[in-house]
Write an enzyme that holds these catalytic residues in place. Sequence first.
Site, PDB file in Angstrom:
ATOM      1  N   SER A   1       0.737  -1.366  -0.051  1.00 25.86           N
ATOM      2  CA  SER A   1      -0.012   0.227  -0.109  1.00 25.86           C
ATOM      3  C   SER A   1       0.727   1.255  -0.055  1.00 25.86           C
ATOM      4  O   SER A   1       1.947   1.230   0.480  1.00 25.86           O
ATOM      5  CB  SER A   1      -0.919  -0.139   1.287  1.00 25.86           C
TER       6      SER A   1
ATOM      7  N   TYR B   1      -1.352  -0.954  10.030  1.00 26.50           N
ATOM      8  CA  TYR B   1      -1.545  -1.074   8.613  1.00 26.50           C
ATOM      9  C   TYR B   1      -0.337  -0.801   7.982  1.00 26.50           C
ATOM     10  O   TYR B   1       0.162  -1.522   7.298  1.00 26.50           O
ATOM     11  CB  TYR B   1      -2.761  -0.338   8.217  1.00 26.50           C
TER      12      TYR B   1
END
Length: 254
Positions: free
Chosen positions: A145, A160
Amino acid sequence: MTTASDSTAIVTGAGSRRGIGRATAHALAAAGWHVAVLDLDEAGAKETADDVAGAHGVRTAGFACDVTDEDSVESALATLDTALPPVGALVNNAGITSPVPFLEVTDAEWDKVFAVNVRGAYNITRRVAPGMAERGFGRIVFLSSVSAERGGGVFGGVAYSAAKAGQLGFARALARELGPVGVTVNSVAPGLIDTDITGGALEGERKTALLAGIPVGRNGRVDDVADLITFLCRPETGYITGATYDVNGGSHIH
């Protein structure tokens, strides 16, 4: 030479109708791969598999699989081995996000995010990679990401971002080890992509503000990511490994 038509591509977390995983399963099948869909949601996995088979005429199978559970992974892969051709590509797409600020995060939340994004990728990659090495061909792609690169600030918090950064290190080190046996390992780092996860946040003023920071002037589409993954899985793409590809419309340039 190994071709897509005599190999299976595994896509984890591809049960969602509007997710990157399902789009990737379609793109890989369009390129000739047979496709195995693994997802926590067995009905979703089978639905994706049926859609892909119907659209592209390749062999597919959908399996219930919890990537965090070793027994579940073993069971799914054992069934896959008897149902489809040898595995030539693995797309580690299964993942969960977490927006919880660090000062509020619990141990359980932290462990859950790492369990799916890092341990889950390990569980399946550790079992698929030996066969690839033995056959002398493999393509492994990690779905990281932009949060890992810029330090959150999109939807994901610290847990995350840390987990997705862990995937980048995982992929780079694995690329060094497996390169000599014909296996490439790369990462894709999507930015703002319109999926079920982000869809609700892409409305009104929030959407306007987010799009203002994207030079190409739109949010990403699942096909934008799926097409790149499919390129990295091609047998012909054998001289790219250990790389991270950004798919963010220019929102993060580094």
